[in-house]
Write a protein that holds these residues in place. Structure first.
Motif, PDB file in Angstrom:
ATOM      1  N   ILE A  15     -14.035  -1.687  -3.278  1.00  0.00           N
ATOM      2  CA  ILE A  15     -13.549  -1.065  -1.882  1.00  0.00           C
ATOM      3  C   ILE A  15     -12.844  -2.158  -1.133  1.00  0.00           C
ATOM      4  N   MET A  16     -11.761  -1.987  -1.196  1.00  0.00           N
ATOM      5  CA  MET A  16     -10.781  -2.876  -0.706  1.00  0.00           C
ATOM      6  C   MET A  16     -10.771  -2.775   0.923  1.00  0.00           C
ATOM      7  N   ASP A  17     -11.518  -3.540   1.734  1.00  0.00           N
ATOM      8  CA  ASP A  17     -11.643  -3.214   3.094  1.00  0.00           C
ATOM      9  C   ASP A  17     -11.440  -4.477   3.768  1.00  0.00           C
ATOM     10  N   GLY A  18     -10.981  -4.321   5.135  1.00  0.00           N
ATOM     11  CA  GLY A  18     -10.791  -5.424   5.796  1.00  0.00           C
ATOM     12  C   GLY A  18      -9.554  -6.030   6.290  1.00  0.00           C
ATOM     13  N   ASN A  19      -8.421  -5.159   5.707  1.00  0.00           N
ATOM     14  CA  ASN A  19      -7.076  -5.333   6.143  1.00  0.00           C
ATOM     15  C   ASN A  19      -6.718  -5.615   7.554  1.00  0.00           C
ATOM     16  N   GLY A  20      -7.352  -4.464   8.140  1.00  0.00           N
ATOM     17  CA  GLY A  20      -7.197  -4.301   9.719  1.00  0.00           C
ATOM     18  C   GLY A  20      -7.644  -5.470  10.469  1.00  0.00           C
ATOM     19  N   ARG A  21      -8.738  -5.970  10.144  1.00  0.00           N
ATOM     20  CA  ARG A  21      -9.349  -6.991  10.841  1.00  0.00           C
ATOM     21  C   ARG A  21      -8.752  -8.184  10.281  1.00  0.00           C
ATOM     22  N   TRP A  22      -8.195  -8.540   9.176  1.00  0.00           N
ATOM     23  CA  TRP A  22      -7.460  -9.524   8.897  1.00  0.00           C
ATOM     24  C   TRP A  22      -6.281  -9.800   9.866  1.00  0.00           C
ATOM     25  N   PRO A  29       0.035  -6.938  13.955  1.00  0.00           N
ATOM     26  CA  PRO A  29      -0.439  -5.380  13.997  1.00  0.00           C
ATOM     27  C   PRO A  29      -1.074  -5.159  12.330  1.00  0.00           C
ATOM     28  N   ARG A  30      -2.102  -4.158  12.356  1.00  0.00           N
ATOM     29  CA  ARG A  30      -2.989  -3.602  11.454  1.00  0.00           C
ATOM     30  C   ARG A  30      -1.953  -3.650   9.982  1.00  0.00           C
ATOM     31  N   ILE A  31      -0.830  -3.151  10.247  1.00  0.00           N
ATOM     32  CA  ILE A  31      -0.376  -2.761   8.886  1.00  0.00           C
ATOM     33  C   ILE A  31       0.127  -4.179   8.199  1.00  0.00           C
ATOM     34  N   GLY A  33      -1.738  -6.549   7.536  1.00  0.00           N
ATOM     35  CA  GLY A  33      -3.041  -6.726   6.748  1.00  0.00           C
ATOM     36  C   GLY A  33      -2.999  -5.924   5.620  1.00  0.00           C
ATOM     37  N   HIS A  34      -2.628  -4.543   5.814  1.00  0.00           N
ATOM     38  CA  HIS A  34      -2.234  -4.104   4.247  1.00  0.00           C
ATOM     39  C   HIS A  34      -1.203  -4.715   3.640  1.00  0.00           C
ATOM     40  N   ARG A  35       0.034  -5.032   4.291  1.00  0.00           N
ATOM     41  CA  ARG A  35       1.120  -5.929   3.540  1.00  0.00           C
ATOM     42  C   ARG A  35       0.353  -7.191   2.618  1.00  0.00           C
ATOM     43  N   TYR A  59     -10.147   1.541  -4.562  1.00  0.00           N
ATOM     44  CA  TYR A  59     -10.164   2.258  -3.557  1.00  0.00           C
ATOM     45  C   TYR A  59      -8.935   2.088  -2.562  1.00  0.00           C
ATOM     46  N   ALA A  60      -7.962   2.782  -2.774  1.00  0.00           N
ATOM     47  CA  ALA A  60      -6.788   2.525  -1.915  1.00  0.00           C
ATOM     48  C   ALA A  60      -6.275   3.336  -0.733  1.00  0.00           C
ATOM     49  N   PHE A  61      -6.820   4.504  -0.844  1.00  0.00           N
ATOM     50  CA  PHE A  61      -6.865   5.646   0.425  1.00  0.00           C
ATOM     51  C   PHE A  61      -7.648   6.553   0.529  1.00  0.00           C
ATOM     52  N   GLU A  64     -10.685  10.506   3.890  1.00  0.00           N
ATOM     53  CA  GLU A  64     -11.066  10.457   5.322  1.00  0.00           C
ATOM     54  C   GLU A  64      -9.881   9.429   6.158  1.00  0.00           C
ATOM     55  N   ASN A  65      -8.940   8.970   5.355  1.00  0.00           N
ATOM     56  CA  ASN A  65      -8.078   7.728   5.983  1.00  0.00           C
ATOM     57  C   ASN A  65      -7.003   8.784   6.723  1.00  0.00           C
ATOM     58  N   TRP A  66      -6.787   9.973   6.540  1.00  0.00           N
ATOM     59  CA  TRP A  66      -5.735  10.820   7.271  1.00  0.00           C
ATOM     60  C   TRP A  66      -6.271  10.878   8.803  1.00  0.00           C
ATOM     61  N   LYS A  67      -7.257  10.521   8.991  1.00  0.00           N
ATOM     62  CA  LYS A  67      -7.948  10.209  10.446  1.00  0.00           C
ATOM     63  C   LYS A  67      -7.285   9.352  11.294  1.00  0.00           C
ATOM     64  N   ARG A  68      -6.569   8.336  10.502  1.00  0.00           N
ATOM     65  CA  ARG A  68      -5.957   7.257  11.241  1.00  0.00           C
ATOM     66  C   ARG A  68      -4.596   7.495  11.900  1.00  0.00           C
ATOM     67  N   PRO A  69      -4.157   6.627  12.886  1.00  0.00           N
ATOM     68  CA  PRO A  69      -2.776   7.295  13.591  1.00  0.00           C
ATOM     69  C   PRO A  69      -1.757   7.334  12.521  1.00  0.00           C
ATOM     70  N   GLU A  71       1.068   6.730  12.425  1.00  0.00           N
ATOM     71  CA  GLU A  71       2.177   5.714  11.851  1.00  0.00           C
ATOM     72  C   GLU A  71       1.463   4.819  11.063  1.00  0.00           C
ATOM     73  N   GLU A  72       0.174   4.654  10.906  1.00  0.00           N
ATOM     74  CA  GLU A  72      -0.402   3.699   9.891  1.00  0.00           C
ATOM     75  C   GLU A  72      -0.606   4.577   8.627  1.00  0.00           C
ATOM     76  N   VAL A  73      -0.875   5.683   8.698  1.00  0.00           N
ATOM     77  CA  VAL A  73      -1.021   6.584   7.418  1.00  0.00           C
ATOM     78  C   VAL A  73       0.486   6.496   6.895  1.00  0.00           C
ATOM     79  N   PHE A  75       2.772   4.424   6.947  1.00  0.00           N
ATOM     80  CA  PHE A  75       3.055   2.965   6.355  1.00  0.00           C
ATOM     81  C   PHE A  75       2.295   2.976   5.135  1.00  0.00           C
ATOM     82  N   LEU A  76       1.009   3.369   4.858  1.00  0.00           N
ATOM     83  CA  LEU A  76       0.207   3.458   3.930  1.00  0.00           C
ATOM     84  C   LEU A  76       0.898   4.049   2.678  1.00  0.00           C
ATOM     85  N   LEU A  77       1.233   5.293   2.973  1.00  0.00           N
ATOM     86  CA  LEU A  77       2.026   6.110   1.876  1.00  0.00           C
ATOM     87  C   LEU A  77       3.117   5.339   1.223  1.00  0.00           C
TER      88      LEU A  77
HETATM   89  C1  IPE Z   1      -8.702  -1.273   3.972  1.00  0.00           C
HETATM   90  O1  IPE Z   1      -8.636  -1.976   5.094  1.00  0.00           O
HETATM   91  C2  IPE Z   1      -7.415  -0.503   3.576  1.00  0.00           C
HETATM   92  C3  IPE Z   1      -7.809   0.863   3.739  1.00  0.00           C
HETATM   93  C4  IPE Z   1      -8.669   1.735   4.334  1.00  0.00           C
HETATM   94  C5  IPE Z   1      -6.495   1.674   3.447  1.00  0.00           C
HETATM   95  P1  IPE Z   1      -8.964  -1.401   6.541  1.00  0.00           P
HETATM   96  O2  IPE Z   1      -7.548  -0.731   6.983  1.00  0.00           O
HETATM   97  O3  IPE Z   1      -9.866  -0.353   6.663  1.00  0.00           O
HETATM   98  O4  IPE Z   1      -9.148  -2.463   7.483  1.00  0.00           O
HETATM   99  P2  IPE Z   1     -10.424  -2.778   8.782  1.00  0.00           P
HETATM  100  O5  IPE Z   1     -11.643  -2.221   8.015  1.00  0.00           O
HETATM  101  O6  IPE Z   1      -9.788  -1.745   9.704  1.00  0.00           O
HETATM  102  O7  IPE Z   1     -10.789  -4.200   8.830  1.00  0.00           O
END
Ligand code: IPE
Ligand code: IPE
Ligand code: MG
Length: 241
Positions: A15-22, A29-31, A33-35, A59-61, A64-69, A71-73, A75-77
């Motif tokens: 579960i690749m988590d924490g991009n946003g916090r990074w 901006p959160r994106i 972190g994805h980059r 786990y890339a998407f 439930e991740n469709w609930k995000r803004p 713009e972020e969705v 970007f991820l696609l």
């Molecule tokens: C994981 O990082 C990537 C996806 C869920 C697409 P997050 O975007 O969930 O990062 P945090 O949890 O907000 O830090």
């Protein structure tokens, strides 16, 4: 002292988590972190393949991740489609076979086309199986399996009493990788977030505070070391050494 040899787990899920916090920690901006997570994806896939892991599921998407803004969705696609363009050749050279698990509905046609292309391009590779979980939900996977089995039953192709674990397993998205040895989640959260519900019944869980963009080969090795300290019992008994 245990004489057990160092064991590389066959099937590993992350579960690749924490991009946003990074990104937020850096005032970005959160994106961003994805980059930045792309480097971790590349390193982890190559390291896992080198180590002889048989299947790696990322786990890339989530469903439930469709609930995000929006713009972020969006970007991820796009970003994930581009990431495939950039990385597939190198993974292919490493004999990695790439597949996707999850629902195709709601995904842009260009992404679905890319996913199909990549699956086809790498299908004869005999090395590590890389399953990318995209628009994936563990509950959705079980619903999809139940729908197929229910249709079979209503058409008289299977008797309800013949439905057993083997039948359910064979209708999962990747029936050949239906059990995991090790599940890693980065960024400190200790939950499953609807990943691989059936498949992790007896999986060893490993949580690390490292944020996904910072995850490297050494962190994967640390998780495998910890895995080697676990005693798996599967409900049975293990002889004391
Ligand atoms: C994981 O990082 C990537 C996806 C869920 C697409 P997050 O975007 O969930 O990062 P945090 O949890 O907000 O830090
Ligand atoms: C899980 O992470 C999904 C992916 C890593 C793709 P989330 O960040 O979406 O999970 P929650 O919301 O913290 O449970
Ligand atoms: Mg998160």
């Amino acid at each position: 002292m245990s004489s057990k040899r160092f064991e590389i787990p066959d099937n590993v899920a992350i579960i690749m988590d924490g991009n946003g916090r990074w990104a937020t920690m850096r005032g970005l901006p959160r994106i961003e972190g994805h980059r930045a997570g792309e480097v971790a994806v590349r390193e982890t896939v190559l390291a896992a393949s080198d180590l002889g892991i048989k299947a790696l599921t990322l786990y890339a998407f989530s469903t439930e991740n469709w609930k995000r803004p929006a713009e972020e969705v969006r970007f991820l696609l796009n970003f994930n489609r581009e990431l495939l363009d950039r990385r597939v050749e190198e993974f292919h050279r490493n004999n990695v076979r790439i597949r996707f698990i999850g629902r195709r509905s709601r995904l842009p046609r260009s992404l679905v086309r890319k996913m199909e292309e990549v699956t086809e391009y790498t299908k004869h590779n005999t090395g590590m199986k890389l399953n990318v979980a995209f628009n994936y939900g563990g509950r959705a996977e079980l619903v999809d399996a139940v729908r197929v089995i229910a249709r079979m039953a209503s058409e008289g192709r299977i008797k309800p009493q013949a439905i057993n674990e083997r039948v359910i397993r064979s209708h999962l998205y990747a029936p050949d990788v239906a059990e995991y040895d090790l599940l890693i989640r980065t960024a400190g959260e200790q939950r499953i977030s609807n990943f691989l519900l059936w498949e992790i019944a007896y999986t060893e869980l490993y949580f690390t505070p490292v944020l996904w963009p910072d995850f490297r080969r050494e962190h994967l090795l640390e998780a495998i070391k910890e895995y080697n300290r676990r005693t798996r019992k599967f409900g049975g008994l293990v002889e004391e050494k």
